[in-house]
Design a protein around this motif. Structure first.
Motif, mmCIF file in Angstrom:
data_model
loop_
_atom_site.group_PDB
_atom_site.id
_atom_site.type_symbol
_atom_site.label_atom_id
_atom_site.label_comp_id
_atom_site.label_asym_id
_atom_site.label_seq_id
_atom_site.Cartn_x
_atom_site.Cartn_y
_atom_site.Cartn_z
ATOM 1 N N ARG A 64 -14.141 -3.707 -28.582
ATOM 2 C CA ARG A 64 -13.692 -4.006 -29.949
ATOM 3 C C ARG A 64 -12.165 -4.144 -29.930
ATOM 4 N NH1 ARG A 64 -18.020 -2.790 -33.534
ATOM 5 N NH2 ARG A 64 -19.617 -1.504 -32.548
ATOM 6 N N ILE A 65 -11.712 -5.326 -29.514
ATOM 7 C CA ILE A 65 -10.279 -5.593 -29.420
ATOM 8 C C ILE A 65 -9.959 -6.842 -30.241
ATOM 9 C CG2 ILE A 65 -10.078 -4.521 -27.153
ATOM 10 C CD1 ILE A 65 -10.183 -7.318 -25.919
ATOM 11 N N PRO A 66 -8.699 -7.029 -30.650
ATOM 12 C CA PRO A 66 -8.342 -8.239 -31.395
ATOM 13 C C PRO A 66 -8.771 -9.497 -30.631
ATOM 14 C CG PRO A 66 -6.545 -6.676 -31.493
ATOM 15 C CD PRO A 66 -7.547 -6.110 -30.528
ATOM 16 N N GLY A 67 -9.372 -10.422 -31.357
ATOM 17 C CA GLY A 67 -9.841 -11.665 -30.767
ATOM 18 C C GLY A 67 -11.293 -11.634 -30.329
ATOM 19 N N SER A 68 -11.927 -10.466 -30.321
ATOM 20 C CA SER A 68 -13.326 -10.370 -29.883
ATOM 21 C C SER A 68 -14.268 -10.552 -31.061
ATOM 22 C CB SER A 68 -13.597 -9.034 -29.204
ATOM 23 O OG SER A 68 -13.496 -7.963 -30.123
ATOM 24 N N ASP A 69 -15.409 -11.178 -30.766
ATOM 25 C CA ASP A 69 -16.448 -11.389 -31.768
ATOM 26 C C ASP A 69 -17.304 -10.131 -31.932
ATOM 27 O OD1 ASP A 69 -15.836 -13.913 -32.515
ATOM 28 O OD2 ASP A 69 -17.789 -14.772 -32.022
ATOM 29 N N ALA B 190 -20.157 -10.287 -27.127
ATOM 30 C CA ALA B 190 -20.129 -10.503 -25.680
ATOM 31 C C ALA B 190 -20.655 -9.265 -24.952
ATOM 32 C CB ALA B 190 -18.718 -10.818 -25.210
ATOM 33 N N SER B 191 -21.334 -9.505 -23.836
ATOM 34 C CA SER B 191 -21.853 -8.390 -23.030
ATOM 35 C C SER B 191 -21.052 -8.190 -21.746
ATOM 36 C CB SER B 191 -23.322 -8.639 -22.676
ATOM 37 O OG SER B 191 -23.474 -9.870 -21.968
ATOM 38 N N SER B 192 -20.065 -9.061 -21.516
ATOM 39 C CA SER B 192 -19.224 -8.909 -20.327
ATOM 40 C C SER B 192 -17.811 -9.383 -20.648
ATOM 41 C CB SER B 192 -19.802 -9.715 -19.150
ATOM 42 O OG SER B 192 -19.844 -11.097 -19.479
ATOM 43 N N GLY B 193 -16.877 -9.064 -19.764
ATOM 44 C CA GLY B 193 -15.499 -9.467 -19.969
ATOM 45 C C GLY B 193 -14.802 -8.598 -20.993
ATOM 46 N N PRO B 194 -13.512 -8.867 -21.236
ATOM 47 C CA PRO B 194 -12.734 -8.040 -22.168
ATOM 48 C C PRO B 194 -13.309 -8.034 -23.592
ATOM 49 C CG PRO B 194 -11.294 -9.416 -20.828
ATOM 50 C CD PRO B 194 -12.691 -9.894 -20.576
ATOM 51 N N GLU B 195 -13.975 -9.140 -23.988
ATOM 52 C CA GLU B 195 -14.463 -9.229 -25.361
ATOM 53 C C GLU B 195 -15.686 -8.353 -25.633
ATOM 54 O OE1 GLU B 195 -14.971 -13.193 -26.734
ATOM 55 O OE2 GLU B 195 -12.829 -13.644 -26.675
#
Length: 281
Positions: A156-161, A148-153
């Motif tokens: 590098r946090i749990p749940g992010s691709d 992802a290039s925007s938002g919380p994801e």
């Protein structure tokens, strides 16, 4: 390839033959032949190329004994793919004798070397008959970044691709047909996405294959279902695991097997990229 420019010269001249030593009652040496110069470039600008034959040695005797002087060496071959500013492949000059009995025919049978081939065309790099430097081995690099290039994801946090890019480069000899096999061990905190890599692109695979462009292109083919296999073990050769088609925590390794022959990369490195997606647990 680009141009070769600047002053100076490339020389493959034959060595001159040695003249006689005192008491000069032996035959001298002949001149060496010119060598071979092959230049693969867009053109030679400013530099000169020489493949002249060496001159024959002289018999430096002063009495009436005589032996044949050295013959001149033949000119060599100069082959360029883009032309050169000046090329020379002259035959070497024959030697002479100073014998008092040969004043009317001082070559005494020695001949001048023949002119070579100063304007030959260079063959393709693959067909050039010379010893190359030792093969540079292929290289494999792996890097990851948030998908992802925007938002919380985007962090590098749990749940992010995360998107993994595996780049395979070949700067050396061609690689045998269907012999490239890439095996990747997933980090323990990642779940591999085993569905379609990108719904907006009709790849129908959990892997995206991006071939090099222009001179970097490989011509390899990837990635059908048969070319992508999975393992739920961290070691071994069993890649028969069938994934769930989504984020699969049981997939520990993935194996990718492109098909085709990867061409040599001597004149331009060949490369391709493999893209994977995984989610941080």
């Amino acid at each position: 390839a680009g141009n070769v420019s600047g002053g100076g010269a490339i020389s493959a001249n034959g060595t001159d033959g040695e003249s006689t030593s005192p008491s000069h009652n032996d035959a001298p040496g002949g001149g060496g032949a010119g060598g071979t110069i092959v230049v693969q470039s867009g053109g030679m600008i400013g530099a000169s190329l020489f493949a002249d034959g060496g001159d024959g040695g002289n018999q430096l005797i002063t009495n009436n004994e005589n032996e044949g002087p050295g013959g001149g060496g033949g000119g060599g071959v100069i082959a360029t793919s883009g032309g050169a500013s000046a090329t020379f492949a002259r035959g070497g000059v024959n030697g002479t004798t100073s014998s008092s009995s040969m004043t009317e025919f001082i070559p005494n049978g020695a001949t001048q070397g023949a002119t070579g081939q100063p304007t030959a065309s260079a063959p393709s790099l693959a067909a050039t008959p010379f010893c190359r430097a030792p093969n540079a081995p292929p290289t494999v690099t792996k890097a990851s970044s948030p998908t992802a290039s925007s938002g919380p994801e985007r962090f590098r946090i749990p749940g992010s691709d995360q998107t993994y890019v595996i780049e395979f480069s070949n700067p050396g000899a061609a690689i045998d047909t269907n012999s490239i096999v890439l095996t990747d061990l997933l980090p323990s905190d990642m779940e591999l996405w085993t569905g379609d890599f990108d719904a907006s692109v009709p790849v129908n695979s959990s892997v995206a294959f991006i071939d090099g462009t222009g001179t970097a292109a490989t011509g390899l083919v990837c990635c059908s279902a048969a070319q992508i296999t999975y393992s739920n073990a961290a070691t071994g050769n069993d890649f028969s695991y069938v994934p769930n088609g989504s984020y699969d925590p049981n997939v520990l390794r993935i194996r990718i097997s492109p098909s085709g022959t990867m061409p040599e990369g001597y004149d331009a490195t060949k490369s391709f990229e493999i893209l994977l997606r995984a989610r941080i647990k």
